[in-house]
Design a protein around this motif. Structure first.
Motif, short mmCIF file in Angstrom:
data_model
loop_
_atom_site.label_atom_id
_atom_site.label_comp_id
_atom_site.label_asym_id
_atom_site.label_seq_id
_atom_site.Cartn_x
_atom_site.Cartn_y
_atom_site.Cartn_z
N ALA A 1 -2.65 -3.54 -4.55
CA ALA A 1 -3.14 -2.19 -4.25
C ALA A 1 -3.38 -1.47 -5.57
CB ALA A 1 -2.11 -1.42 -3.42
N PHE B 1 -7.83 -2.23 -2.16
CA PHE B 1 -6.78 -3.18 -1.74
C PHE B 1 -7.45 -4.54 -1.58
CE2 PHE B 1 -3.58 -5.47 0.33
CZ PHE B 1 -2.39 -4.82 0.09
N MET C 1 0.83 -1.20 0.00
CA MET C 1 0.00 0.00 0.00
C MET C 1 0.87 1.26 0.00
SD MET C 1 -3.13 0.86 -0.20
CE MET C 1 -4.51 1.78 0.39
#
Lengths: 288, 806
Positions: B658, B482, B444
């Motif tokens: 992500a 995500f 992320m």
């Protein structure tokens, strides 16, 4: 997606084509690029017994300037129109419109004449021809005649063509001085018919709009000339306020059906948005 | 021998093994129009079949008259349910434990349902004759809205099972109810919600869409009456299962059925199941004694061949005020259409929807899914996703954004606060899965930095101010997604199809010259198996990938496997490939030791051969060993060099990623333009980065299509609206955004080469990224959830509902 049986003809002259169409009055259909007719045949919504292919008739091809007007042979393809430098200089709206028709494959086959003559409200060229006040040259067994584009469309797939007649050419007057034109189309994806589209042409004198024409695609059973919308702009200073009023007048005559592109109210509003954007682009091109 | 002076790097390079951007070898034929698809097959005397289909969504069939169709010159046979009944083939079992009519005899249950199969000497005559079949109907009320399926006054669709209260997956509460599937801890979850500082609840619908592969479903069946053998060439993602099911249904011994899946032009789950067209082509060939070809057209494919999704998910999250999630509750109303023909592992009526806790550390969760019948086409296949994983990912990723919105937290921030931490793997989810590996925070952070996330948010706030001041009619949306997938079905302990465990297989034979033929139980539909399996073999055996031929799809020659879908080929058959290679390598090591006159413990594998430990100049290449395997094996060892492996995976794999989407929305038209799309995928070990990127591009394009416009919609009479590419949104290259791809690598600890599978990740993660971007654009004006698809008119309408279209 499998068409019914038909007999295929490929005449080399206009009289031969007219003779074939005349010989099978109920059953024969003229075909040029085929991009409207063939899908209808594959759905068996059209089941012509005879197909008269206009593609081999040399007299129907070509783009030429003649007496101050531009003449497009009916079987001129969209690709040929796009590639014509002289036409692009004088009437860039034609190229701009043709480039918004489907994809390169379709434009390589699809013809201007077919696009104009088929009477399909989803086709793009009819509105442009209304806007430019084009004249259609028509041949039938009774002889040749001309029909103004503005008198040609009667409804969905209904035109002023008599049985057995074909469009042979489209004559477009040269635009006035200090004029600009634009065709703006809203679609979800390449190959779609327009959610709504608008053609606009205007000329300026002393910073005010002197002449104006507006036409709409695919928001009624046929292409519409938005006369009141255009008339309201004569004498006006080009700008957001004037164009918003014209858009409202255009929306008032739009009568779209709900379809996969959205409900009728949305498509009507989009006609207005397209008019506003076409007018803004046309005014900018006119030097306003 | 190695070329004199070849560096180790040059030797590696020659192999074109794992990690190499090797060009797809199948593309040589595909790009030249030399692929070999079912419809390319032409057999002497071949006949053509076509269907007469129902125009009604729900009607009783009073009479079927095939007289006129039979009378047309060139028509050889017309099959109806009456003809199939004596063969017990008028109904067929589905993968989901239901039955489906092959040809409707008494009732039609969806528009486009198959009623008669016309067989003629050419394709055009077949279509003409199909039009001549006359059917008399008594119209019945359709049931279009799944929310009405279990109403007391709802029309009963399935009269064949109306009195059956026990279905394949437990109790049925209503004649239109298929199953209730429940997982998780109801009580603990209720307790979490009672104790919650905040909670959100939202109905999140994932509309009915369609995989619509470029090549539709098709088959050629040829029955040899003399030998009693049936050969079927067809669009089969799982050819071996088709053969087994075919044997059980037809009574033809399994060894006398030959199923061949040649090149396939895209599957996306559409080609997993068995369709009436396949069955009718087979019966027609048996009846006529001639080969029979059936090729559905695009309208038929969109109308009657399996759809995907149609999940109506009510999601609730309990959380603390600081944004830490404490519980998840989801109820799903699943519209299965007229028959339950979902293609899931048999024990999983809602697939792996219990991956719905996603990438987040939910202490408790509870899920219920109610499957219902409606008057629509059957399906519910895994369209470029593992079973119901896309639905689950969409549900949780929308719900997390809704929670963030309520708490006025940034969508990226709320995810960071709730991610399963690296040290928690292997992680046991509240809904029963064991996630194998992951490093979500790292992925992320990398994604946010790559796009300049904070700067984008600043720009967005400025644009919002300009919009409020009426200086612009454009809004900016930033979609954060995500996802965690669950792929590679699957371990025999919990995955089977009609009782067959979901292992997969590889059979590898090294020939004397060092050339290799490898066969797998999977079946590529465009994924590039011929290229990637060869790369694994190259790395494992030290033979260049160019010397490996990979073959799939022929049940006579390929080892038994469960096919390709659910991103399972890499987790299962690629694992089998590595395992088989290691068996071969062990034997090769014996042979090499024999040639080098040392003990086999004293040699070691080194890139493309074996060397004596500590004496690298004493070596034998794998090519030399291959030759020796056929003439100089050590005493006691059989000649030859081949192995087969059936790999039963110990666990699923859990790819993650992500995705970030930046969108500019023209409020006046509702047109949403994707400015930027960044996709970071972690699929463990990367076998071929170029193919991964290609898979991500393709999957994102499909996700874009789904989120931004695709819909299989019906009117109130059950008529399908727009079943062609004129209406069904299939974006072209012109509309398709530019894709940026990136990656991290967190290998799977239990997979022989650490790979996880990637083909479906972009569809799973992509849909929420687009949808969250649209929702994010309007969130500052108070919008909570805007339903998909986000085509221009719906976006425009969403803006109108917020008072923006005056």
């Amino acid at each position: 997606m499998i068409p019914a049986a038909f007999t295929y003809h490929r005449p080399r002259t206009v009289p031969d084509a007219l003779a074939l169409l005349g010989a099978h009055p109920e059953e024969a259909r003229a075909i040029a690029g085929g991009h409207s007719l063939i899908p209808m045949m594959k759905l068996r919504l059209a089941t012509p017994g005879h197909l008269v292919d206009l593609g081999a008739i040399a007299a129907l091809k070509g783009i030429r300037e003649e007496g101050g007007a531009w003449v497009l042979g009916a079987t001129t393809t969209q690709a040929e129109l796009i590639a014509h430098a002289g036409l692009a200089r004088v009437l860039p709206i034609l190229r701009e419109t043709a480039l918004q028709i489907a994809d390169p494959q379709v434009r390589a086959r699809g013809t201007v004449g077919g696009n104009v003559a088929n009477g399909d409200p989803g086709n793009d060229m009819p509105a442009v021809m209304l806007c430019l006040d084009a004249v259609l040259e028509v041949a039938g067994r009774g002889g040749a005649r001309t029909i103004r584009a503005r008198a040609f469309y009667r409804g969905a797939f209904a035109t002023a063509l008599a049985a057995g007649e074909i469009v042979t050419a489209i004559r477009i007057p040269a635009p006035p001085a200090k004029a600009g034109a634009a065709y703006v189309k809203l679609k979800r994806k390449t190959g779609d018919y327009a959610t709504a589209a608008a053609a606009a042409m205007l000329s300026l004198e002393g910073g005010r709009i002197a002449r104006c024409a507006i036409a709409l695609t695919n928001v009624a059973p046929m292409a519409l000339l938005a006369e009141a919308a255009a008339a309201g702009l004569i004498g006006a200073v080009p700008g957001a306020a004037a164009f918003a009023a014209a858009a409202a007048a255009a929306e008032a005559i739009a009568d779209p059906a709900a379809d996969g592109h959205g409900p009728a109210d949305y498509r009507r509003r989009m006609a207005g948005v397209m008019v506003r954007r076409a007018l803004a682009a046309a005014a900018e091109r006119a030097g306003g | 021998m190695n070329e004199i002076g070849d560096t180790r790097a040059a030797r590696e390079e020659k192999l074109q093994g794992i990690g190499c951007r090797r060009k797809r070898i199948e593309d040589i034929r595909f790009t030249q129009g030399k692929g070999n698809y079912v419809d390319d097959l032409k057999l002497p005397g071949m006949l053509f079949g076509d269907f007469h289909r129902s125009p009604y969504a729900h009607a009783r069939i009073r009479r079927i008259d095939t007289t006129k169709a039979r009378a047309l010159a060139g028509v050889v046979a017309v099959l109806t349910a009456t003809d199939l009944k004596p063969l017990k083939l008028d109904w067929m079992p589905t993968l989901a434990g239901d039955v489906q009519a092959v040809l409707a005899g008494e009732k039609v249950l969806f528009q486009g349902q198959e009623i008669a199969f016309v067989v003629a000497t050419d394709r055009y005559l077949a279509a003409d004759a199909a039009d001549l079949v006359e059917v008399e109907y008594e119209e019945l009320p359709p049931l279009v809205d799944p929310f009405r399926s279990m109403a007391p006054d709802a029309p009963i669709l399935r009269e064949d099972i109306k009195d059956t209260t026990e279905g394949a997956h437990g109790k049925r509460r209503h004649p239109n109810h298929i199953f209730t599937w429940e997982v998780g801890d109801r009580e603990a979850t209720e307790q979490a919600f009672r104790a919650a500082e905040v909670s959100v609840k939202q109905l999140i619908s994932y509309q009915r869409v369609h995989p619509s592969p470029l090549e539709t479903c098709q088959a050629v069946a040829s029955f040899d009456k003399i030998e009693g053998e049936l050969t079927v060439w067809g669009t089969f993602q799982a050819p071996h299962v088709v053969r087994t099911v075919g044997a059980i249904l037809s009574g033809i011994p399994e060894h006398k059925i030959h199923i061949i899946a040649p090149d396939i032009g895209g599957g996306f789950g559409n080609k997993v199941g068995v369709y009436p067209g396949y069955v009718c082509a087979i019966v027609a060939s048996i009846v006529t004694g001639k080969p029979v070809k059936w090729v559905e057209d695009r309208i038929e494919n969109l109308t009657a061949t399996a759809f995907a999704r149609d999940y109506h998910m009510t999601a609730e999250i309990a959380a603390t005020r600081a944004g830490k999630v404490t519980g998840l509750r989801v109820h799903v109303l699943a519209d299965h259409g007229a028959f339950d023909a979902c293609a899931d592992p048999s024990k999983w009526p809602a697939g792996f929807f219990n991956i719905v806790t996603g990438s987040y550390d939910f202490p408790v969760a509870h899920v219920t899914v109610d499957g219902v019948y409606t008057s629509k086409a059957p399906g519910g296949v895994a369209y470029r996703c593992s079973f119901r994983v896309t639905e689950a990912a969409y549900c949780i990723e929308r719900a997390m954004d809704i929670l963030a919105h309520k708490l006025r937290l940034d969508p990226a921030e709320i995810r960071m606060r709730n991610f399963i931490r690296r040290e928690q793997f292997p992680y046991h989810s509240a809904l029963g899965w064991e996630y194998d590996s992951g490093d979500y925070h790292t992925a992320m952070k990398k994604a946010l930095e790559a796009v300049g996330y904070q700067a984008l948010r600043t720009e967005q706030r400025e644009k919002q101010e300009q919009f409020r001041r009426r200086e612009t009619r454009e809004l900016m949306g930033i979609g954060v997604s995500f996802f965690t997938e669950i792929v590679g079905a699957g371990p025999s302990k919990n995955c089977d199809i009609l009782g067959i465990a979901m292992f997969d297989s590889a059979e590898i034979r090294v020939h004397p010259t060092g050339a290799i033929i490898a066969r797998m139980g999977t079946k590529s539909q465009g994924q590039g198996h011929e290229t990637t399996y060869a790369q694994i073999i190259a790395s494992e055996l030290g033979i260049p990938a160019d010397n490996v031929m990979v073959e799939e799809g022929n049940t006579d020659t390929a080892p038994y496997g469960l096919g390709t879908y659910g991103s399972r080929s890499t987790p299962t058959a690629a694992a089998a490939t590595a395992a088989a290679c290691r068996k071969i390598r062990a034997k090769a090591q014996m042979i090499a030791a024999h040639l080098l006159e040392v003990h086999h413990d004293d040699v070691e594998f080194d890139i493309d051969g074996f060397r004596v430990k500590g004496m690298p100049e004493r070596s034998k290449s794998m090519k030399e060993v291959a030759w020796a395997a056929y003439n100089a094996v050590p005493p006691g060892l059989e000649p030859g060099l081949e192995a087969v492996s059936y790999y039963d995976p110990p666990n699923m794999t859990y790819p993650f990623g992500a995705y970030l989407c930046v969108m500019d929305i023209d409020v006046d038209t509702g047109v949403a333009k994707v400015r930027r799309f960044y996709a970071l995928d972690d699929c463990g070990t990367r076998i071929n980065p170029m193919i991964i990127e290609g898979q991500v591009h393709g999957g994102l394009t499909e996700a874009f299509a789904i989120a931004m416009g695709q819909e299989i919609a019906y009117d109130e009479m059950g008529n399908l609206k727009g079943p062609s590419f004129m209406d069904f949104f299939l974006p072209t290259a012109v509309e398709t955004p530019h894709w940026e791809t990136d990656y991290t690598v967190t290998p799977s600890p239990h997979h022989p080469i650490g790979a996880k599978g990637v083909g479906e990740s972009p569809n799973v993660g992509g849909v929420p990224a687009f949808s969250n971007a649209v929702n994010d654009a309007f969130a500052f004006l108070g919008a909570t959830h805007i339903q998909m698809p986000h085509d221009p008119w719906r976006v425009w309408k969403a803006a109108e509902a917020l008072g923006l279209q005056k």
